[in-house]
Scaffold this motif. Structure first.
Motif, PDB file in Angstrom:
ATOM      1  N   ALA A  51       0.866  -1.188   0.000  1.00 19.71           N
ATOM      2  CA  ALA A  51       0.000   0.000   0.000  1.00 19.71           C
ATOM      3  C   ALA A  51       0.895   1.228   0.000  1.00 19.71           C
ATOM      4  O   ALA A  51       1.506   1.566   1.016  1.00 19.71           O
ATOM      5  CB  ALA A  51      -0.899  -0.009   1.239  1.00 19.71           C
ATOM      6  N   LYS A  53       0.636   4.344   0.061  1.00 23.02           N
ATOM      7  CA  LYS A  53       0.447   5.563   0.847  1.00 23.02           C
ATOM      8  C   LYS A  53       1.380   5.628   2.059  1.00 23.02           C
ATOM      9  O   LYS A  53       1.663   6.699   2.569  1.00 23.02           O
ATOM     10  CB  LYS A  53      -1.015   5.727   1.267  1.00 23.02           C
ATOM     11  CG  LYS A  53      -1.479   4.824   2.400  1.00 23.02           C
ATOM     12  CD  LYS A  53      -2.894   5.233   2.830  1.00 23.02           C
ATOM     13  CE  LYS A  53      -3.366   4.554   4.090  1.00 23.02           C
ATOM     14  NZ  LYS A  53      -4.118   3.319   3.862  1.00 23.02           N
ATOM     15  N   GLU A  72      -0.823  -1.288  -4.160  1.00 25.29           N
ATOM     16  CA  GLU A  72      -2.172  -0.786  -3.918  1.00 25.29           C
ATOM     17  C   GLU A  72      -2.087   0.727  -3.864  1.00 25.29           C
ATOM     18  O   GLU A  72      -1.263   1.287  -3.127  1.00 25.29           O
ATOM     19  CB  GLU A  72      -2.736  -1.330  -2.595  1.00 25.29           C
ATOM     20  CG  GLU A  72      -4.211  -1.022  -2.398  1.00 25.29           C
ATOM     21  CD  GLU A  72      -4.514   0.207  -1.548  1.00 25.29           C
ATOM     22  OE1 GLU A  72      -5.690   0.598  -1.472  1.00 25.29           O
ATOM     23  OE2 GLU A  72      -3.586   0.800  -0.962  1.00 25.29           O
ATOM     24  N   ASN A 195      -3.096  -1.497  12.128  1.00 25.85           N
ATOM     25  CA  ASN A 195      -2.014  -1.740  13.104  1.00 25.85           C
ATOM     26  C   ASN A 195      -2.392  -2.770  14.162  1.00 25.85           C
ATOM     27  O   ASN A 195      -2.287  -2.514  15.363  1.00 25.85           O
ATOM     28  CB  ASN A 195      -1.580  -0.431  13.767  1.00 25.85           C
ATOM     29  CG  ASN A 195      -0.136  -0.523  14.254  1.00 25.85           C
ATOM     30  OD1 ASN A 195       0.668  -1.220  13.655  1.00 25.85           O
ATOM     31  ND2 ASN A 195       0.198   0.148  15.332  1.00 25.85           N
ATOM     32  N   GLY A 231      -4.799  -4.367   4.734  1.00 21.73           N
ATOM     33  CA  GLY A 231      -3.488  -4.306   5.395  1.00 21.73           C
ATOM     34  C   GLY A 231      -3.674  -4.516   6.879  1.00 21.73           C
ATOM     35  O   GLY A 231      -4.470  -5.350   7.307  1.00 21.73           O
ATOM     36  N   TRP A 233      -1.299  -5.358   9.236  1.00 22.67           N
ATOM     37  CA  TRP A 233      -0.333  -6.126  10.024  1.00 22.67           C
ATOM     38  C   TRP A 233       0.461  -5.111  10.834  1.00 22.67           C
ATOM     39  O   TRP A 233       1.039  -4.179  10.283  1.00 22.67           O
ATOM     40  CB  TRP A 233       0.615  -6.912   9.123  1.00 22.67           C
ATOM     41  CG  TRP A 233      -0.049  -7.876   8.180  1.00 22.67           C
ATOM     42  CD1 TRP A 233      -1.387  -8.069   7.990  1.00 22.67           C
ATOM     43  CD2 TRP A 233       0.618  -8.765   7.277  1.00 22.67           C
ATOM     44  NE1 TRP A 233      -1.591  -9.028   7.031  1.00 22.67           N
ATOM     45  CE2 TRP A 233      -0.380  -9.473   6.581  1.00 22.67           C
ATOM     46  CE3 TRP A 233       1.957  -9.041   6.991  1.00 22.67           C
ATOM     47  CZ2 TRP A 233      -0.081 -10.426   5.613  1.00 22.67           C
ATOM     48  CZ3 TRP A 233       2.273  -9.985   6.027  1.00 22.67           C
ATOM     49  CH2 TRP A 233       1.259 -10.687   5.349  1.00 22.67           C
ATOM     50  N   GLU A 267      -2.831  -6.089   1.400  1.00 14.89           N
ATOM     51  CA  GLU A 267      -2.235  -4.850   0.888  1.00 14.89           C
ATOM     52  C   GLU A 267      -1.727  -4.071   2.096  1.00 14.89           C
ATOM     53  O   GLU A 267      -2.438  -3.274   2.673  1.00 14.89           O
ATOM     54  CB  GLU A 267      -3.262  -4.049   0.076  1.00 14.89           C
ATOM     55  CG  GLU A 267      -4.630  -3.991   0.736  1.00 14.89           C
ATOM     56  CD  GLU A 267      -5.684  -3.280  -0.096  1.00 14.89           C
ATOM     57  OE1 GLU A 267      -5.687  -3.436  -1.323  1.00 14.89           O
ATOM     58  OE2 GLU A 267      -6.515  -2.565   0.510  1.00 14.89           O
ATOM     59  N   CYS A 268      -0.480  -4.353   2.462  1.00 10.34           N
ATOM     60  CA  CYS A 268       0.085  -3.794   3.688  1.00 10.34           C
ATOM     61  C   CYS A 268       1.013  -2.630   3.375  1.00 10.34           C
ATOM     62  O   CYS A 268       1.770  -2.668   2.396  1.00 10.34           O
ATOM     63  CB  CYS A 268       0.870  -4.866   4.428  1.00 10.34           C
ATOM     64  SG  CYS A 268      -0.192  -6.202   5.020  1.00 10.34           S
ATOM     65  N   GLY A 269       0.961  -1.631   4.208  1.00  9.04           N
ATOM     66  CA  GLY A 269       1.870  -0.496   4.068  1.00  9.04           C
ATOM     67  C   GLY A 269       2.841  -0.428   5.226  1.00  9.04           C
ATOM     68  O   GLY A 269       4.052  -0.580   5.072  1.00  9.04           O
ATOM     69  N   TYR A 374       4.360   6.132   6.972  1.00  8.43           N
ATOM     70  CA  TYR A 374       3.511   7.211   7.489  1.00  8.43           C
ATOM     71  C   TYR A 374       4.324   8.265   8.240  1.00  8.43           C
ATOM     72  O   TYR A 374       3.891   8.792   9.268  1.00  8.43           O
ATOM     73  CB  TYR A 374       2.388   6.641   8.386  1.00  8.43           C
ATOM     74  CG  TYR A 374       1.546   5.603   7.684  1.00  8.43           C
ATOM     75  CD1 TYR A 374       0.795   5.949   6.559  1.00  8.43           C
ATOM     76  CD2 TYR A 374       1.512   4.286   8.115  1.00  8.43           C
ATOM     77  CE1 TYR A 374       0.027   4.999   5.895  1.00  8.43           C
ATOM     78  CE2 TYR A 374       0.749   3.332   7.457  1.00  8.43           C
ATOM     79  CZ  TYR A 374       0.015   3.697   6.347  1.00  8.43           C
ATOM     80  OH  TYR A 374      -0.737   2.750   5.692  1.00  8.43           O
TER      81      TYR A 374
HETATM   82  C1  LIG Z   1      -4.180   2.313   4.650  1.00  8.90           C
HETATM   83  C2  LIG Z   1      -4.739   1.169   3.949  1.00  8.90           C
HETATM   84  C3  LIG Z   1      -3.962   0.019   3.777  1.00  8.90           C
HETATM   85  C4  LIG Z   1      -2.610  -0.169   4.399  1.00  8.90           C
HETATM   86  O1  LIG Z   1      -2.732  -0.293   5.765  1.00  8.90           O
HETATM   87  P1  LIG Z   1      -1.457  -0.621   6.715  1.00  8.90           P
HETATM   88  O2  LIG Z   1      -2.031  -0.483   8.072  1.00  8.90           O
HETATM   89  O3  LIG Z   1      -0.422   0.395   6.408  1.00  8.90           O
HETATM   90  O4  LIG Z   1      -1.017  -1.997   6.395  1.00  8.90           O
HETATM   91  C5  LIG Z   1      -4.500  -1.008   3.013  1.00  8.90           C
HETATM   92  N1  LIG Z   1      -5.728  -0.906   2.439  1.00  8.90           N
HETATM   93  C6  LIG Z   1      -6.504   0.199   2.608  1.00  8.90           C
HETATM   94  C7  LIG Z   1      -7.833   0.245   1.970  1.00  8.90           C
HETATM   95  C8  LIG Z   1      -6.040   1.254   3.372  1.00  8.90           C
HETATM   96  O5  LIG Z   1      -6.811   2.324   3.558  1.00  8.90           O
END
Ligand SMILES: *Cc1c(COP(=O)(O)O)cnc(C)c1O
Length: 407
Positions: A51, A53, A72, A195, A231, A233, A267-269, A374
């Motif tokens: 992800a 962002k 993502e 988280n 996401g 994790w 979809e992890c960021g 972030y």
């Molecule tokens: C922010 C977000 C993520 C990523 O979340 P993390 O907590 O960073 O893993 C994945 N999918 C969607 C739709 C989000 O809004």
């Protein structure tokens, strides 16, 4: 240790010497190894997307491209960033609420693989844009599950939020699909948790979400090809050496997946990008005001908003330095609680609150660990127009050289 924590020698070697230190330093070698570890834990039939962002720098995207399934994105701007960094080969999936016709046009123009639709209005809009371009859009329906959702701790679903289609409205959404011939239903998107530190409860959530997705699909006779579990994790900022137990999550998923199961996507960021970077900043002044000790940094929340955004204690180390170039005495705090702030003209610009510190003087460095996700990307960089921090990316090769020199 999982967290990248450069030594003073490494920092001084990397940053400009003609100004106070203010830098994000990323270790791309660590990112590469960490991401490979996450991906290799997953069972067959499960994919990990990044992800973007969390950190959308091209160097991060290029490092991850050979490792993750794809990217993502949540805006047309992020589609362009991913395409510019990786090229046409990158697999991209798009989510996010409040989409517009321009976004769906970008999805088609940039060959995004699939888009996650969050409302009934957006089903109609995506269909209209696809029709006008003579295209078919593969979609997932993002559902806000009816609560309570087992395992959902800090949630974006299972409770009132602006995200997704209420599970109670799914019948209407499915009926709408029937009048949207330019959309192809492929499954559900169920990002609900943010988280989550506990892999067992995350597995509870994932298995519950998967079974609800199956039930909804069965009830409507839908062909369920993909379930995206989002996401979330977690990264434990209080215990930086403990990693989210991906093996536990993967094991429980492996047990639940059978031949013919839908493709599972994550979809992890945060967990991907957090560990590989630090934000390091020099103390440029100290003072005691109304009995409380303060240290002021060359930087602040406009570079690194995460601690104030999450209102958490962010892990850090103090790096003491000896080089004092001025003729007057060097000021500092010793053995007391120090509040560490930035350079902005607002009392909100606080990075650490009343931390017990043994020594912090002007010219010392405060190095925030786990700053890769972030951090820079969520911060208001131009508020007050101070200079941006340096943004440094250690390629794998250079990190190796550092290690040989033992610094
Ligand atoms: C922010 C977000 C993520 C990523 O979340 P993390 O907590 O960073 O893993 C994945 N999918 C969607 C739709 C989000 O809004």
């Amino acid at each position: 240790m999982t967290a990248f924590a450069p030594s003073l020698e490494t920092i001084e070697h990397l940053v400009s010497r003609d100004r106070p230190v203010s830098a994000f330093i990323h270790d791309l070698d660590a990112l590469d190894r960490h991401a490979r570890g996450l991906v290799s834990a997953l069972p067959p039939g499960a994919e990990l997307f990044y992800a973007i962002k969390a950190n959308s720098d091209p160097a991060i995207l290029r490092t991850l491209a050979p490792i993750v399934a794809g990217f993502e994105v949540a805006s047309a701007g992020e589609i362009r960033k991913a395409r510019e960094a990786i090229g046409v080969g990158a697999r991209i999936i798009m989510g996010g609420p409040a989409r517009t016709a321009t976004d769906f046009a970008a999805v088609i123009d940039h060959m995004v693989e699939r888009v996650h639709i969050e409302s009934i209005h957006l089903l109609h809009l995506a269909n209209a844009v696809a029709e006008s371009r003579n295209a078919t859009l593969p979609i997932l329906l993002r559902v806000n599950l009816s609560g309570p959702v087992p395992g959902a701790t800090i949630t974006m679903g299972g409770q009132p939020t602006q995200f997704g289609i209420d599970e109670a409205e799914i019948d209407e959404a499915v009926a709408t699909l029937a009048v949207c011939p330019h959309l192809r239903f492929e499954g559900f998107h169920l990002h609900t948790v943010s988280n989550n530190l506990d892999a067992e409860t995350h597995a509870d959530f994932c298995l519950e979400a998967l079974s609800r997705a199956r039930r909804i699909a069965d009830r409507h006779g839908l062909d369920l090809r993909v379930v995206n579990l989002g996401g979330g994790w977690g990264v434990d900022y209080a215990r930086i050496d403990s990693l989210f137990d991906v093996d536990c999550l993967a094991g429980r998923l492996r047990d639940a997946l059978e031949p013919g199961s839908p493709q599972i996507q994550f979809e992890c960021g945060r967990i991907v990008a957090a560990y590989c970077a630090v934000y390091v900043s020099e103390v440029v002044d100290v003072k005691t005001n109304h009995g409380e000790a303060f240290a002021l940094l060359r930087g602040g929340s406009h570079h690194f908003r995460l601690p104030s955004a999450w209102r958490h204690r962010h892990p850090f180390v103090v790096i003491n330095r000896e080089n004092w170039i001025w003729k007057w005495p060097r000021r500092g705090h010793t053995d007391c609680r120090v509040t560490v702030t930035g350079e902005l003209c607002t009392p909100k610009d606080v990075l650490l609150e009343a931390e017990p510190l043994s020594a912090l003087r002007i010219g010392d460095l405060v190095c925030f660990l786990l700053a890769g996700a972030y951090g820079w990307d969520i911060s208001h960089h131009d508020f007050l127009s101070n200079a941006h921090p340096e943004r440094i990316f250690l390629p794998a090769r250079q990190v190796g050289a550092d290690k040989e020199m033992n610094i």
